[in-house]
Design a protein around this motif. Sequence first.
Motif, mmCIF file in Angstrom:
data_model
loop_
_atom_site.group_PDB
_atom_site.id
_atom_site.type_symbol
_atom_site.label_atom_id
_atom_site.label_comp_id
_atom_site.label_asym_id
_atom_site.label_seq_id
_atom_site.Cartn_x
_atom_site.Cartn_y
_atom_site.Cartn_z
ATOM 1 N N MET A 1 0.824 -1.211 0.000
ATOM 2 C CA MET A 1 0.000 0.000 0.000
ATOM 3 C C MET A 1 0.863 1.268 0.000
ATOM 4 O O MET A 1 0.525 2.251 -0.645
ATOM 5 C CB MET A 1 -0.948 0.013 1.197
ATOM 6 C CG MET A 1 -2.077 -0.988 1.098
ATOM 7 S SD MET A 1 -3.156 -0.699 -0.338
ATOM 8 C CE MET A 1 -2.612 -1.962 -1.456
ATOM 9 N N LEU A 2 1.976 1.231 0.685
ATOM 10 C CA LEU A 2 2.868 2.399 0.680
ATOM 11 C C LEU A 2 3.617 2.512 -0.637
ATOM 12 O O LEU A 2 3.793 3.609 -1.160
ATOM 13 C CB LEU A 2 3.855 2.330 1.838
ATOM 14 C CG LEU A 2 3.276 2.767 3.168
ATOM 15 C CD1 LEU A 2 4.260 2.490 4.301
ATOM 16 C CD2 LEU A 2 2.936 4.237 3.152
ATOM 17 N N ILE A 3 4.061 1.391 -1.185
ATOM 18 C CA ILE A 3 4.792 1.421 -2.459
ATOM 19 C C ILE A 3 3.878 1.884 -3.586
ATOM 20 O O ILE A 3 4.241 2.729 -4.392
ATOM 21 C CB ILE A 3 5.392 0.034 -2.774
ATOM 22 C CG1 ILE A 3 6.495 -0.295 -1.766
ATOM 23 C CG2 ILE A 3 5.912 -0.029 -4.201
ATOM 24 C CD1 ILE A 3 6.914 -1.755 -1.768
ATOM 25 N N ALA A 4 2.677 1.345 -3.636
ATOM 26 C CA ALA A 4 1.755 1.643 -4.733
ATOM 27 C C ALA A 4 1.098 3.009 -4.607
ATOM 28 O O ALA A 4 0.965 3.731 -5.596
ATOM 29 C CB ALA A 4 0.674 0.567 -4.809
ATOM 30 N N ASN A 5 0.671 3.371 -3.381
ATOM 31 C CA ASN A 5 -0.175 4.554 -3.216
ATOM 32 C C ASN A 5 0.318 5.543 -2.180
ATOM 33 O O ASN A 5 -0.350 6.542 -1.937
ATOM 34 C CB ASN A 5 -1.589 4.124 -2.800
ATOM 35 C CG ASN A 5 -2.210 3.165 -3.770
ATOM 36 O OD1 ASN A 5 -2.104 3.344 -4.973
ATOM 37 N ND2 ASN A 5 -2.833 2.122 -3.263
ATOM 38 N N ASP A 6 1.427 5.238 -1.529
ATOM 39 C CA ASP A 6 1.911 6.041 -0.404
ATOM 40 C C ASP A 6 0.778 6.257 0.598
ATOM 41 O O ASP A 6 0.560 7.354 1.091
ATOM 42 C CB ASP A 6 2.499 7.370 -0.880
ATOM 43 C CG ASP A 6 3.331 8.042 0.201
ATOM 44 O OD1 ASP A 6 3.921 7.316 1.028
ATOM 45 O OD2 ASP A 6 3.386 9.280 0.239
ATOM 46 N N ASP A 7 0.057 5.169 0.876
ATOM 47 C CA ASP A 7 -1.125 5.225 1.735
ATOM 48 C C ASP A 7 -1.012 4.188 2.843
ATOM 49 O O ASP A 7 -0.904 3.000 2.574
ATOM 50 C CB ASP A 7 -2.364 4.949 0.896
ATOM 51 C CG ASP A 7 -3.652 4.950 1.693
ATOM 52 O OD1 ASP A 7 -3.665 5.504 2.810
ATOM 53 O OD2 ASP A 7 -4.642 4.397 1.192
ATOM 54 N N ALA B 1 3.676 4.045 14.563
ATOM 55 C CA ALA B 1 4.968 3.372 14.694
ATOM 56 C C ALA B 1 5.196 2.408 13.533
ATOM 57 O O ALA B 1 6.293 2.345 12.968
ATOM 58 C CB ALA B 1 5.043 2.629 16.021
ATOM 59 N N ARG B 2 4.158 1.664 13.160
ATOM 60 C CA ARG B 2 4.271 0.723 12.032
ATOM 61 C C ARG B 2 4.512 1.481 10.736
ATOM 62 O O ARG B 2 5.319 1.061 9.906
ATOM 63 C CB ARG B 2 3.006 -0.134 11.939
ATOM 64 C CG ARG B 2 2.979 -1.101 10.778
ATOM 65 C CD ARG B 2 3.909 -2.260 10.955
ATOM 66 N NE ARG B 2 3.705 -3.214 9.857
ATOM 67 C CZ ARG B 2 4.679 -3.890 9.290
ATOM 68 N NH1 ARG B 2 5.908 -3.790 9.730
ATOM 69 N NH2 ARG B 2 4.424 -4.719 8.304
ATOM 70 N N GLU B 3 3.837 2.612 10.545
ATOM 71 C CA GLU B 3 4.043 3.400 9.333
ATOM 72 C C GLU B 3 5.491 3.889 9.242
ATOM 73 O O GLU B 3 6.102 3.835 8.181
ATOM 74 C CB GLU B 3 3.079 4.583 9.281
ATOM 75 C CG GLU B 3 3.204 5.378 8.000
ATOM 76 C CD GLU B 3 2.182 6.493 7.878
ATOM 77 O OE1 GLU B 3 2.261 7.234 6.879
ATOM 78 O OE2 GLU B 3 1.317 6.633 8.761
ATOM 79 N N HIS C 1 8.082 2.974 6.247
ATOM 80 C CA HIS C 1 8.780 4.009 5.472
ATOM 81 C C HIS C 1 10.288 3.804 5.549
ATOM 82 O O HIS C 1 10.986 3.942 4.542
ATOM 83 C CB HIS C 1 8.405 5.414 5.965
ATOM 84 C CG HIS C 1 7.129 5.925 5.392
ATOM 85 N ND1 HIS C 1 6.960 6.238 4.060
ATOM 86 C CD2 HIS C 1 5.930 6.187 5.983
ATOM 87 C CE1 HIS C 1 5.740 6.670 3.846
ATOM 88 N NE2 HIS C 1 5.085 6.641 5.009
ATOM 89 N N ASP C 2 10.798 3.464 6.724
ATOM 90 C CA ASP C 2 12.234 3.220 6.885
ATOM 91 C C ASP C 2 12.683 2.019 6.058
ATOM 92 O O ASP C 2 13.740 2.047 5.424
ATOM 93 C CB ASP C 2 12.591 3.000 8.357
ATOM 94 C CG ASP C 2 12.469 4.264 9.192
ATOM 95 O OD1 ASP C 2 12.354 5.378 8.625
ATOM 96 O OD2 ASP C 2 12.478 4.132 10.444
ATOM 97 N N ALA C 3 11.883 0.948 6.062
ATOM 98 C CA ALA C 3 12.221 -0.254 5.300
ATOM 99 C C ALA C 3 12.220 0.023 3.801
ATOM 100 O O ALA C 3 13.123 -0.416 3.072
ATOM 101 C CB ALA C 3 11.238 -1.380 5.627
ATOM 102 N N ILE C 4 11.238 0.775 3.331
ATOM 103 C CA ILE C 4 11.165 1.109 1.911
ATOM 104 C C ILE C 4 12.337 2.013 1.530
ATOM 105 O O ILE C 4 12.973 1.817 0.489
ATOM 106 C CB ILE C 4 9.804 1.744 1.568
ATOM 107 C CG1 ILE C 4 8.700 0.691 1.708
ATOM 108 C CG2 ILE C 4 9.816 2.349 0.170
ATOM 109 C CD1 ILE C 4 7.293 1.243 1.692
ATOM 110 N N ALA C 5 12.653 2.985 2.370
ATOM 111 C CA ALA C 5 13.789 3.871 2.104
ATOM 112 C C ALA C 5 15.088 3.069 2.041
ATOM 113 O O ALA C 5 15.946 3.340 1.183
ATOM 114 C CB ALA C 5 13.876 4.956 3.179
ATOM 115 N N CYS D 1 10.004 -5.120 4.658
ATOM 116 C CA CYS D 1 9.997 -4.808 6.098
ATOM 117 C C CYS D 1 10.415 -5.991 6.970
ATOM 118 O O CYS D 1 10.550 -5.848 8.171
ATOM 119 C CB CYS D 1 8.639 -4.283 6.536
ATOM 120 S SG CYS D 1 7.345 -5.545 6.619
ATOM 121 N N GLN D 2 10.585 -7.150 6.355
ATOM 122 C CA GLN D 2 11.038 -8.367 7.035
ATOM 123 C C GLN D 2 10.027 -8.949 8.020
ATOM 124 O O GLN D 2 10.395 -9.795 8.827
ATOM 125 C CB GLN D 2 12.378 -8.133 7.750
ATOM 126 C CG GLN D 2 13.472 -7.594 6.860
ATOM 127 C CD GLN D 2 13.721 -8.439 5.620
ATOM 128 O OE1 GLN D 2 13.821 -9.643 5.712
ATOM 129 N NE2 GLN D 2 13.800 -7.804 4.462
#
Length: 91
Positions: A17-23, A38-40, A44-48, A76-77
């Motif tokens: 959802m974050l990769i596709a829509n930043d949502d 916290a999960r968000e 974001h850290d994992a994607i970065a 995100c592992q």
Amino acid sequence: MATIVDDHVMVCDDCLMLIANDDATGLDHFLDEASAAARERELHDAIAAAQRDGNYLVVGDSDQNEEFSTSSCDCCQTHLAGSRHHCVLMG
């Protein structure tokens, strides 16, 4: 022109959802406000981290998705079993 760095990145629903829509609003359905925030941040850290060196993740071929997998998310592992979605790391 972008080139494929890794053509078989399998990510969880949250990362997709974050990769596709930043949502990340879907996290609010399962977690309280503080846990969702916290999960968000974690996602974001994992994607970065995956997109370091100028690379970027894009949604891949849905025919390669796995409806159920016990493999960890390549982004995100997380070790929670569930869907894994095909993404491509471009550079």
